[in-house]
Design a protein around this motif. Structure first.
Motif, PDB file in Angstrom:
ATOM      1  N   LYS A 399       0.852  -1.192   0.000  1.00  0.00           N
ATOM      2  CA  LYS A 399       0.000   0.000   0.000  1.00  0.00           C
ATOM      3  C   LYS A 399       0.890   1.245   0.000  1.00  0.00           C
ATOM      4  O   LYS A 399       1.828   1.335   0.796  1.00  0.00           O
ATOM      5  N   GLY A 400       0.588   2.160  -0.888  1.00  0.00           N
ATOM      6  CA  GLY A 400       1.360   3.404  -0.902  1.00  0.00           C
ATOM      7  C   GLY A 400       2.364   3.472  -2.037  1.00  0.00           C
ATOM      8  O   GLY A 400       3.095   4.438  -2.164  1.00  0.00           O
ATOM      9  N   LEU A 419       6.625  -9.958 -10.888  1.00  0.00           N
ATOM     10  CA  LEU A 419       5.542  -9.208 -11.531  1.00  0.00           C
ATOM     11  C   LEU A 419       4.643  -8.588 -10.474  1.00  0.00           C
ATOM     12  O   LEU A 419       4.583  -9.070  -9.340  1.00  0.00           O
ATOM     13  N   TYR A 420       3.962  -7.555 -10.856  1.00  0.00           N
ATOM     14  CA  TYR A 420       3.045  -6.892  -9.920  1.00  0.00           C
ATOM     15  C   TYR A 420       1.894  -6.320 -10.718  1.00  0.00           C
ATOM     16  O   TYR A 420       1.977  -6.139 -11.929  1.00  0.00           O
ATOM     17  N   GLN A 421       0.830  -6.062 -10.049  1.00  0.00           N
ATOM     18  CA  GLN A 421      -0.334  -5.499 -10.733  1.00  0.00           C
ATOM     19  C   GLN A 421      -1.147  -4.644  -9.770  1.00  0.00           C
ATOM     20  O   GLN A 421      -1.002  -4.768  -8.558  1.00  0.00           O
ATOM     21  N   LYS A 422      -1.973  -3.800 -10.356  1.00  0.00           N
ATOM     22  CA  LYS A 422      -2.933  -3.081  -9.524  1.00  0.00           C
ATOM     23  C   LYS A 422      -3.966  -4.092  -9.070  1.00  0.00           C
ATOM     24  O   LYS A 422      -4.151  -5.126  -9.707  1.00  0.00           O
ATOM     25  N   ALA A 423      -4.649  -3.828  -8.021  1.00  0.00           N
ATOM     26  CA  ALA A 423      -5.615  -4.792  -7.484  1.00  0.00           C
ATOM     27  C   ALA A 423      -6.736  -5.076  -8.482  1.00  0.00           C
ATOM     28  O   ALA A 423      -7.109  -4.210  -9.269  1.00  0.00           O
ATOM     29  N   ARG A 424      -7.218  -6.311  -8.418  1.00  0.00           N
ATOM     30  CA  ARG A 424      -8.374  -6.653  -9.263  1.00  0.00           C
ATOM     31  C   ARG A 424      -9.637  -6.642  -8.398  1.00  0.00           C
ATOM     32  O   ARG A 424      -9.585  -6.853  -7.203  1.00  0.00           O
ATOM     33  N   TRP A 425     -10.756  -6.459  -9.009  1.00  0.00           N
ATOM     34  CA  TRP A 425     -12.076  -6.477  -8.385  1.00  0.00           C
ATOM     35  C   TRP A 425     -12.247  -5.393  -7.325  1.00  0.00           C
ATOM     36  O   TRP A 425     -12.872  -4.386  -7.551  1.00  0.00           O
ATOM     37  N   LEU A 426     -11.687  -5.623  -6.179  1.00  0.00           N
ATOM     38  CA  LEU A 426     -11.872  -4.612  -5.126  1.00  0.00           C
ATOM     39  C   LEU A 426     -10.543  -3.923  -4.870  1.00  0.00           C
ATOM     40  O   LEU A 426      -9.559  -4.214  -5.530  1.00  0.00           O
ATOM     41  N   SER A 428      -9.221  -1.250  -5.649  1.00  0.00           N
ATOM     42  CA  SER A 428      -8.505  -0.822  -6.835  1.00  0.00           C
ATOM     43  C   SER A 428      -8.166   0.672  -6.809  1.00  0.00           C
ATOM     44  O   SER A 428      -7.929   1.264  -7.824  1.00  0.00           O
ATOM     45  N   GLU A 429      -8.179   1.238  -5.623  1.00  0.00           N
ATOM     46  CA  GLU A 429      -7.824   2.652  -5.550  1.00  0.00           C
ATOM     47  C   GLU A 429      -6.340   2.808  -5.888  1.00  0.00           C
ATOM     48  O   GLU A 429      -5.573   1.851  -5.794  1.00  0.00           O
ATOM     49  N   PRO A 430      -5.918   4.025  -6.257  1.00  0.00           N
ATOM     50  CA  PRO A 430      -4.516   4.210  -6.646  1.00  0.00           C
ATOM     51  C   PRO A 430      -3.571   3.892  -5.477  1.00  0.00           C
ATOM     52  O   PRO A 430      -3.969   3.984  -4.318  1.00  0.00           O
ATOM     53  N   GLY A 431      -2.364   3.553  -5.810  1.00  0.00           N
ATOM     54  CA  GLY A 431      -1.350   3.315  -4.783  1.00  0.00           C
ATOM     55  C   GLY A 431      -1.601   2.057  -3.996  1.00  0.00           C
ATOM     56  O   GLY A 431      -1.304   1.985  -2.809  1.00  0.00           O
ATOM     57  N   ASN A 432      -2.156   1.058  -4.637  1.00  0.00           N
ATOM     58  CA  ASN A 432      -2.434  -0.191  -3.931  1.00  0.00           C
ATOM     59  C   ASN A 432      -2.001  -1.328  -4.845  1.00  0.00           C
ATOM     60  O   ASN A 432      -2.760  -1.803  -5.667  1.00  0.00           O
ATOM     61  N   LEU A 433      -0.740  -1.722  -4.658  1.00  0.00           N
ATOM     62  CA  LEU A 433      -0.125  -2.628  -5.610  1.00  0.00           C
ATOM     63  C   LEU A 433      -0.048  -4.030  -5.037  1.00  0.00           C
ATOM     64  O   LEU A 433       0.135  -4.195  -3.845  1.00  0.00           O
ATOM     65  N   PHE A 434      -0.143  -5.023  -5.906  1.00  0.00           N
ATOM     66  CA  PHE A 434      -0.024  -6.417  -5.444  1.00  0.00           C
ATOM     67  C   PHE A 434       1.140  -7.096  -6.161  1.00  0.00           C
ATOM     68  O   PHE A 434       1.227  -7.051  -7.383  1.00  0.00           O
TER      69      PHE A 434
END
Ligand code: GLC
Length: 457
Positions: A399-400, A419-426, A428-434
């Motif tokens: 987060k961040g 690899l990383y991606q922005k969150a899927r489904w829920l 998905s606000e900015p700055g929240n990477l997985f």
């Protein structure tokens, strides 16, 4: 006037009064702070050091407080002093152990509370060199550690349970003996001795990087020790030396809102880790170092088998670094002069992790990110290190961190891309990477799997 206008002025007044209330440090304080940060720079980058508690108390093997705990007199303690002959002492082997662990500096007890000197002081006969064929153990320690490229420090006890002019105050072994208290104690005489010994240490042994005083209590604090004069004498010989903060008593319990003391360069929490970086009341970050034992004892203790795991040590080191702190990890050599095998083994395991991951420790400090559930972050410049320590479900959430700010992401030990991606489904606000890390909830590598996140500059 409209309600909204009134509210606007109210807010303005409030924020203005806050600005006014924000106290500014005096010039003297700011200058001292600057000096402290300059002096401690190498030390704050080093992050990991070895504490060595070694003395005649290794013979009874019940810790360095045995004389006090068991109310021993100097006469009864003498048999341990006489028996103390650390014939297997090998400073080079100690230095290797520290080096292998990835430690960058070491601090040895030159004199502990029992007053017995591990250096060849000209001011007393109460010293190891007498039993040890004239060898100066402190000098051998300094030479060997410097030869390994480590910085060197000396611990010196302000308290002295042996000197005839040191009164039976605090935890003195004879604190309960009324008769002992009736003797005359010439405090100035003790101060002269203590200052004289410290002068020997800072004058005759080459460059000393750290002086670790221990400790102040009640009225025995600051100027009672002649602290200002002592420190100016020390700095005359060793202008760059770093001093711990125990020349004056610990004040306050809050881990924040402290003030840097005019004497002493770093805070020295003992067997505890602060909950957050230490800051002074002006929000300046304060240098700190926690000292922690590898089992439960400082001095060699035969029956203490309560060893910490290498995993806990690695995670503790990272915990400190993630809050801008250092870890000074203790070993207590036995009466023959050897660091216990258990300690050597733990440290060599820690060293294996450091060998692959020390980039995430040296020169690193706190990252400006919320602490994640799965571990901690450290940071150096534009590199963030994600330390995966705890079991985790699914991808690692950071987060961040904005994905478009990331240059690359990799496993520190191998350099392999992650690899990383922005969150899927829920979420998905900015700055929240997985971060994609495989299907196991367990970190794949002992004791802390480190992920390097290089940010665009
Ligand atoms: C305490 C103890 C001492 C130990 C030191 C380490 O002050 O008195 O035995 O050397 O802490 O921080």
């Amino acid at each position: 006037m409209k309600k909204s206008t009134i509210l606007f002025f109210m807010l303005l007044t409030l924020s203005f009064s806050q600005i006014v209330a924000q106290e500014e440090p005096s010039k003297e304080y700011a200058d001292n702070y600057k000096k402290v940060m300059e002096r401690t720079q190498w030390w704050r980058e080093a992050r990991f050091g070895m504490f060595i508690h070694f003395g005649a108390y290794a013979v009874p093997a019940r810790g360095e407080w045995v004389k006090s705990n068991e109310r021993l007199t100097t006469e009864t303690y003498q048999k341990y002093v006489d028996e103390f002959n650390p014939k297997d002492f090998d400073a080079k082997a100690w230095a290797k152990t520290a080096k292998v662990a990835g430690m960058k500096y070491a601090v040895l007890t030159a004199k502990h509370h029992d007053g017995f000197c591990m250096f060849d002081s000209k001011l007393t006969d109460y010293k190891l060199s007498k039993n040890f064929g004239g060898r100066d153990l402190v000098r051998e320690f300094l030479d060997a550690f410097r030869a390994e490229g480590l910085k060197v420090g000396l611990y010196y006890s302000l308290i002295d349970w042996h000197h005839p002019d040191y009164p039976n105050v605090g935890n003195h072994p004879q604190r309960d003996y009324k008769e002992y208290g009736k003797r005359t104690f010439n405090w100035d005489n003790y101060l002269k001795y203590m200052h004289g010994q410290v002068e020997e240490l800072v004058k005759n042994y080459g460059k000393i990087d750290i002086m670790w005083f221990d400790y102040s209590f009640d009225d025995y604090s600051g100027e009672k020790w002649g602290a200002t004069e002592l420190v100016s004498m020390i700095r005359k010989y060793q202008p760059d030396i770093i001093l711990d903060n125990r020349l004056s008593a610990y004040e306050g319990t809050s881990s924040r809102q402290r003030m840097l003391k005019p004497i002493g360069d770093f805070e020295s929490p003992e067997q505890i880790i602060p909950d957050a970086p230490l800051i002074d009341k002006y929000n300046n970050t304060l240098p700190w170092e926690t000292c922690i034992t590898l089992n439960g004892s400082w001095g060699y203790t035969e029956q203490d088998h309560n060893w910490k795991s290498p995993e806990l040590i690695v995670q503790t080191l990272v915990n400190c670094v993630s809050k801008n702190g250092n870890l000074l990890l203790n070993v207590g050599p036995d009466a023959r002069g050897k660091i216990p095998q258990e300690s050597v083994d733990i440290l060599s395991e820690v060293g294996k992790w450091m060998g692959l991951n020390s980039e995430s420790v040296y020169g690193c400090g706190a990252a400006n990110l919320p602490k994640p559930d799965w571990g901690r972050y450290t940071q150096k410049g534009n590199k963030i290190y994600a330390h995966w320590m705890n079991p985790n479900m699914g991808q690692l959430n950071t987060k961040g961190i904005e994905s478009d700010q990331v240059k690359n992401m990799y496993l520190l030990k191998s350099g392999g891309e992650l690899l990383y991606q922005k969150a899927r489904w829920l979420n998905s606000e900015p700055g929240n990477l997985f971060i994609t890390v495989g299907s196991s909830p367990q970190k794949p590598f002992e004791y802390d799997t480190v992920i390097g996140i290089e940010m665009k500059k």
